[in-house]
Design an enzyme around this catalytic site. Structure first.
Site, PDB file in Angstrom:
ATOM      1  N   LYS A  38       1.623 -37.733  68.179  1.00  0.00           N
ATOM      2  CA  LYS A  38       0.466 -38.197  68.326  1.00  0.00           C
ATOM      3  C   LYS A  38      -0.084 -39.510  67.214  1.00  0.00           C
ATOM      4  CE  LYS A  38      -2.217 -34.639  68.222  1.00  0.00           C
ATOM      5  NZ  LYS A  38      -3.459 -33.931  68.428  1.00  0.00           N
ATOM      6  N   ARG A 136     -12.365 -27.064  74.580  1.00  0.00           N
ATOM      7  CA  ARG A 136     -12.170 -28.440  74.620  1.00  0.00           C
ATOM      8  C   ARG A 136     -11.576 -29.373  75.714  1.00  0.00           C
ATOM      9  NH1 ARG A 136      -8.433 -30.971  69.627  1.00  0.00           N
ATOM     10  NH2 ARG A 136      -6.747 -30.502  71.198  1.00  0.00           N
ATOM     11  N   HIS A 165      -4.048 -24.449  73.928  1.00  0.00           N
ATOM     12  CA  HIS A 165      -4.150 -25.024  72.454  1.00  0.00           C
ATOM     13  C   HIS A 165      -4.819 -23.966  71.617  1.00  0.00           C
ATOM     14  CE1 HIS A 165      -3.287 -27.349  69.037  1.00  0.00           C
ATOM     15  NE2 HIS A 165      -4.654 -27.952  69.107  1.00  0.00           N
ATOM     16  N   ARG A 221       5.000 -26.852  69.904  1.00  0.00           N
ATOM     17  CA  ARG A 221       4.437 -27.990  70.306  1.00  0.00           C
ATOM     18  C   ARG A 221       3.783 -28.430  68.742  1.00  0.00           C
ATOM     19  NH1 ARG A 221       0.640 -26.422  73.955  1.00  0.00           N
ATOM     20  NH2 ARG A 221      -0.932 -26.766  72.135  1.00  0.00           N
ATOM     21  N   TYR A 265     -17.372 -53.656  41.869  1.00  0.00           N
ATOM     22  CA  TYR A 265     -18.737 -53.707  42.509  1.00  0.00           C
ATOM     23  C   TYR A 265     -19.853 -52.783  41.930  1.00  0.00           C
ATOM     24  CZ  TYR A 265     -16.782 -56.672  46.120  1.00  0.00           C
ATOM     25  OH  TYR A 265     -16.298 -57.804  46.969  1.00  0.00           O
ATOM     26  N   CYS A 310     -12.744 -50.732  46.454  1.00  0.00           N
ATOM     27  CA  CYS A 310     -13.105 -52.154  47.161  1.00  0.00           C
ATOM     28  C   CYS A 310     -12.305 -52.249  48.571  1.00  0.00           C
ATOM     29  CB  CYS A 310     -12.773 -53.451  46.351  1.00  0.00           C
ATOM     30  SG  CYS A 310     -13.601 -53.465  44.876  1.00  0.00           S
ATOM     31  N   ASP A 312      -9.877 -53.995  49.325  1.00  0.00           N
ATOM     32  CA  ASP A 312      -8.313 -54.318  49.069  1.00  0.00           C
ATOM     33  C   ASP A 312      -7.985 -53.709  47.696  1.00  0.00           C
ATOM     34  OD1 ASP A 312      -8.971 -56.166  51.542  1.00  0.00           O
ATOM     35  OD2 ASP A 312      -9.663 -57.274  50.160  1.00  0.00           O
TER      36      ASP A 312
HETATM   37  C1  LIG Z   1      -2.756 -30.084  72.018  1.00  0.00           C
HETATM   38  C2  LIG Z   1      -1.981 -30.092  70.663  1.00  0.00           C
HETATM   39  N1  LIG Z   1      -0.963 -29.530  70.554  1.00  0.00           N
HETATM   40  C3  LIG Z   1      -0.119 -29.192  69.375  1.00  0.00           C
HETATM   41  C4  LIG Z   1      -0.732 -30.054  68.147  1.00  0.00           C
HETATM   42  C5  LIG Z   1      -0.043 -30.129  67.062  1.00  0.00           C
HETATM   43  O1  LIG Z   1      -0.505 -29.335  65.988  1.00  0.00           O
HETATM   44  P1  LIG Z   1      -0.025 -29.264  64.572  1.00  0.00           P
HETATM   45  O2  LIG Z   1       0.210 -30.626  63.918  1.00  0.00           O
HETATM   46  O3  LIG Z   1      -1.004 -28.534  63.797  1.00  0.00           O
HETATM   47  O4  LIG Z   1       1.285 -28.713  64.548  1.00  0.00           O
HETATM   48  C6  LIG Z   1      -1.963 -30.746  68.455  1.00  0.00           C
HETATM   49  C7  LIG Z   1      -2.448 -31.358  67.074  1.00  0.00           C
HETATM   50  O5  LIG Z   1      -3.587 -31.697  66.912  1.00  0.00           O
HETATM   51  C8  LIG Z   1      -2.461 -30.729  69.517  1.00  0.00           C
HETATM   52  O6  LIG Z   1      -3.722 -31.147  69.726  1.00  0.00           O
END
Ligand SMILES: Cc1ncc(COP(=O)(O)O)c(C=O)c1O
Length: 380
Positions: A38, A136, A165, A221, A265, A310, A312
């Site tokens: 992601k 969630r 999850h 995962r 600044y 800043c 940049d």
């Molecule tokens: C649904 C789901 N599965 C797996 C993961 C992977 O988690 P991690 O990066 O802690 O391994 C995430 C990450 O937030 C997630 O949202």
């Protein structure tokens, strides 16, 4: 020595480290590996990273959004992809056409998926998301069996997986994770009894993959471990995992300023004597947070960022590195000589987690890869 002739600020992504980390995960389990890529692969660049994780044995990619899935497909990734989160109704057809699996947790979604599948003339691939305690996303565990039955009956829908999850797998107390795993197992038992178990049951994020082999099920995962970063201060990666990102910039100017001169600044920092102040072309628009107390590496030494960050640029107090000059490499996190700043150290200073530090590098920060290992190098 000029550290980079092309870019003001850049992130060096070590694809060999990513492959190494995925191999360690593959060796640690009988289960398949879904690479959590992601948010542009946690800021590392989803296209080169997807190729690296595949070379190392990951079989699936998990993404949060339709747009991310389509980007990966358009780039030519032809392996299995799951959108773990919400799919906007108007994009369901695109995902079916692109053969991307979707998370489902309601009858309304299921109907929309089935309708889109009949229009496209291709099955919708679905993974049932069960809420076992994260509160969630997902159908409550006690309602999962009914929805699974509907999925199974629905024409044009392939029931590929069921998943949940974990909310607290990175904490020292295993209790809440044990409870969630138990709830998922109960759902799976009921599905088995009803002859409805799909091929893939998955739950374990990085923290659970490291600490709870019983939660591996059919597929891990994992996200953060792929990038060589610890899930939390309480849940650390074992030896062998390597951080994959270093964030760098270079000195653009060095000035000797007299005592009493305000810097940046608001003149929050005022020189206390004659001081060497360096300027670096990185700022909050790149993802470098506008907080006090930042530290970077130059000449293999830690030096303080002084004055306000800043949009940049930042300013450094260079008295600790007398020979620093324009063009010298500045490390925001990563290694330099025998010194290292970890993303986790930066996260502590910023009051956040290492995940947010690497995800927070803006698109303006050029990602640079080892081109020998990368089929498609966005740096060229
Ligand atoms: C649904 C789901 N599965 C797996 C993961 C992977 O988690 P991690 O990066 O802690 O391994 C995430 C990450 O937030 C997630 O949202």
């Amino acid at each position: 020595m000029l550290s980079n002739e092309k870019f003001s600020t850049w992130a060096e992504i070590d694809l060999a480290a990513i492959e190494n980390n995925v191999r360690l995960l593959v060796q640690s389990t009988e289960a398949q590996i879904m690479a959590g890529l992601k948010a542009n692969a946690y800021g590392h660049g989803v296209i080169p990273v997807s190729q690296a994780v595949r070379r190392a044995g990951a079989t699936w990619c998990g993404l949060a959004r339709v747009e991310e899935a389509m980007e990966l497909r358009y780039a030519g990734y032809d392996g299995p992809i799951l959108v773990l989160g919400f799919t906007a109704p108007g994009r369901v057809r695109s995902l079916i056409e692109a053969d991307v699996a979707m998370a489902v947790w309601s009858e309304a979604q299921l109907e929309a998926f089935a309708l889109a599948a009949s229009e496209v003339g291709k099955p919708a691939r679905v993974h049932l998301k069960v809420d076992t305690g994260m509160s969630r996303l997902g159908i409550p565990a006690e309602k999962a069996l009914k929805l699974a039955g509907r999925i199974e009956q629905q024409q044009g829908v392939d029931f590929e997986g069921v998943f949940t999850h974990f909310a607290r797998a990175d904490e020292p107390d295993p209790g809440p994770t044990i409870e969630q795993e138990r709830a998922l197992r109960l759902v799976v038992e009921r599905l088995e009894e009803a002859g409805l178990r799909p091929p893939l049951v998955h739950a374990a994020n990085t923290a659970a993959s490291l600490t709870r082999p019983s939660s591996h099920l059919d597929m891990l995962r994992v996200g953060i471990a792929i990038f060589g970063l610890h899930p939390s201060p309480d849940c650390r990666l074992p030896e062998g995992f390597q951080p994959a990102m270093a964030w760098k910039s270079q000195l653009s100017q060095v000035q000797r300023l007299p005592k009493g001169r305000g810097v940046s600044y608001g003149h929050e920092y005022v020189t206390r004597k004659t001081e060497r102040i360096g300027t670096v072309p990185v700022g909050y628009a790149d993802g470098f947070r506008r907080v006090s107390g930042n530290v970077v590496l130059i000449g293999g030494r830690r030096v303080p960022v002084v004055g306000r960050v800043c949009m940049d640029q930042i300013s450094l107090q260079l008295d600790g590195v007398a020979d620093a000059q324009v063009g010298d490499e500045v490390v925001l996190f990563g290694e330099q000589g025998s010194e290292r700043i970890r993303a986790g150290e930066v996260a502590e200073r910023w009051g956040t987690i290492n995940y947010e530090v690497v995800c927070g590098l803006s698109p303006r920060v050029r990602r640079i890869y080892d081109s020998k290992k990368t089929e498609q190098n966005p740096d060229t």
